[in-house]
Design an enzyme around this catalytic site. Structure first.
Site, short mmCIF file in Angstrom:
data_model
loop_
_atom_site.label_atom_id
_atom_site.label_comp_id
_atom_site.label_asym_id
_atom_site.label_seq_id
_atom_site.Cartn_x
_atom_site.Cartn_y
_atom_site.Cartn_z
N ALA A 180 1.92 -67.94 65.16
CA ALA A 180 0.72 -67.82 66.01
C ALA A 180 -0.03 -66.54 65.69
O ALA A 180 -1.27 -66.53 65.60
CB ALA A 180 1.11 -67.87 67.49
N ASP A 181 0.69 -65.44 65.52
CA ASP A 181 0.06 -64.18 65.13
C ASP A 181 -0.55 -64.29 63.74
O ASP A 181 -1.69 -63.88 63.51
CB ASP A 181 1.10 -63.06 65.13
CG ASP A 181 1.39 -62.53 66.51
OD1 ASP A 181 0.71 -61.59 66.93
OD2 ASP A 181 2.30 -63.07 67.17
N ILE A 182 0.21 -64.82 62.80
CA ILE A 182 -0.26 -64.91 61.42
C ILE A 182 -1.47 -65.83 61.32
O ILE A 182 -2.46 -65.53 60.64
CB ILE A 182 0.88 -65.37 60.50
CG1 ILE A 182 1.93 -64.26 60.39
CG2 ILE A 182 0.37 -65.75 59.13
CD1 ILE A 182 3.20 -64.67 59.69
N GLY A 185 -4.42 -64.12 62.74
CA GLY A 185 -4.85 -63.08 61.81
C GLY A 185 -5.64 -63.63 60.65
O GLY A 185 -6.61 -63.01 60.18
#
Length: 415
Positions: A180-182, A185
């Protein structure tokens, strides 16, 4: 075949000349700004004096004698670190001076925090109308959940990914990296490049970019979302199987697993020949992909029984001989000794002041003229504070005063 981007003709990346003021930490922001740094931007990483980015302390493991964690090292190359206490008036003033000269500002504090500090988009764009200001958050800057805290595993659950990941009738499973972060990003980097492009084509005015982890996960539902909209039924967990292609999954072998992708009708006969089951080509239950999906309860156990007695390497050889897309399931050691991965420059290293040579995954972006490269090690905390402030026009006496009052923390050689 010629790979035009294998040996770039130029010496600088496509974002050479772009300055990024990075007030983000942990993963979503640092992963995004690392991509911009790989592309040649000057990324100035703002960190809290004393502790810095939280991920510096997320160890073990570490590289050798480095104080920083391997986690921190993975997403912070190609940046310069400046320590700055944003809770002080003096720290805010320095930050405004940095923002005045930046092309891009990135932050992932709780929504509203930068505005409370007088460092929000409206305030900073008055002095720098061309600024592209990127706000990253869990839920976005409006909506009923804006103020909720967010972590990757929550977003994988709330965004739907965990509902379709794992074994059928088994518990939900988190994807092995913080996807989810990647993913957010990557969207943020894409949006930033679009905003910079629009700025150049337009009148030079920047804009605010708002990217959330939840939005990114929902967008990633793609064909699973369409399957729901088309049927009214929520897709479930299927292990490695595909809802609309068969066979397209991992099969157990005598000594491991092989993933097979029969992604088109002309592959099916080749697959049947490769496993010495040409009789399946003429089986009406499996004549087309739609038939195979419809009758996967018959097909899957049949193929599982056929393949579990074959050694992995032997099966891969047979599949390769018949031009059937397939792979074993590689671990990290196997990935980073894979000749194709090595040929593409995806195993890189950079010298580090305390850890020696630090290895890491390379950049997947390749250009024929403007190279991506790893030019800088993941910085030590505050390593470039003096350098960056000198470039900004601060004299030595002013910098000394900022150190003395704690605004910049300790000098790097005193840490």
């Amino acid at each position: 075949m010629t790979g035009e981007a294998e040996h770039p003709a130029g010496d600088t990346g496509p974002l050479d000349g772009i300055t990024v003021l990075d007030a983000s930490r942990v993963l979503v922001g640092p992963f995004m700004t690392m991509q911009l740094g790989d592309l040649g931007a000057d990324v100035i990483k703002i960190e809290r004096p004393g502790s810095g980015d939280q991920t510096r302390a997320w160890h073990p493991p570490r590289y050798g004698d480095a104080e920083e964690s391997a986690y921190y090292m993975s997403v912070n190359r190609n940046k310069r670190s400046v320590t700055l206490d944003l809770s002080t008036d003096e720290g805010k003033t320095v930050f405004r001076d940095l923002a005045r000269e930046a092309d891009v500002l990135v932050e992932n504090f709780r929504v509203g925090t930068m505005e409370k500090w007088g460092l929000g988009y409206q305030a900073l764009s008055e002095d720098n109308p061309g600024l592209v200001y990127v706000g990253l958050s869990g839920y976005g800057e409006w909506g009923p959940d804006t103020d909720r805290p967010a972590y990757d595993i929550m977003m994988q659950a709330e965004g739907g990914l965990m509902s379709i990941t794992g074994i059928e009738d088994g518990p939900p499973v988190r994807v092995g990296v913080a996807i989810a972060d990647i993913g957010a990003g990557m969207y943020a980097a894409q949006a930033t490049l679009a905003a910079l492009f629009e700025r150049e084509l337009g009148d030079g005015t920047g804009q605010k970019v708002d990217v959330s982890l939840l939005d990114g996960q929902v967008a990633w539902m793609s064909y699973m979302a369409s399957n729901y909209f088309a049927t009214g039924e929520s897709p479930g967990r299927m292990g490695s199987k595909h809802p609309t292609i068969a066979p397209y999954q991992a099969f157990e072998t005598e000594d491991g697993y092989v993933v097979v992708a029969v992604g088109s009708e002309n592959i099916w006969p080749r697959f049947c020949r490769a496993i010495d089951r040409e009789d399946l080509v003429d089986d009406d239950r499996f004549a087309t992909n739609a038939d195979r999906v419809e009758n996967r309860e018959d097909l899957d156990p049949l193929l599982a029984e056929e393949l579990r007695s074959v050694e992995t390497e032997a099966l891969l050889s047979r599949l390769d001989d018949h031009d059937v897309p397939a792979s074993d399931v590689k671990n990290m050691e196997q990935i980073f000794s894979n000749p194709q991965v090595l040929a593409r420059g995806m195993r890189e290293s950079v010298p580090h002041p305390t850890a020696g040579e630090v290895e890491m995954a390379g950049s997947p972006m390749h250009f024929s003229r403007t190279p991506t490269e790893i030019w800088g090690h993941p910085p030590l905390l505050g390593e470039h504070t003096d350098e960056v402030l000198a470039e900004l026009g601060y004299d030595a006496e002013t910098v000394d005063d900022l150190y003395d009052t704690g605004v910049l923390g300790d000098r790097p050689d005193e840490n």
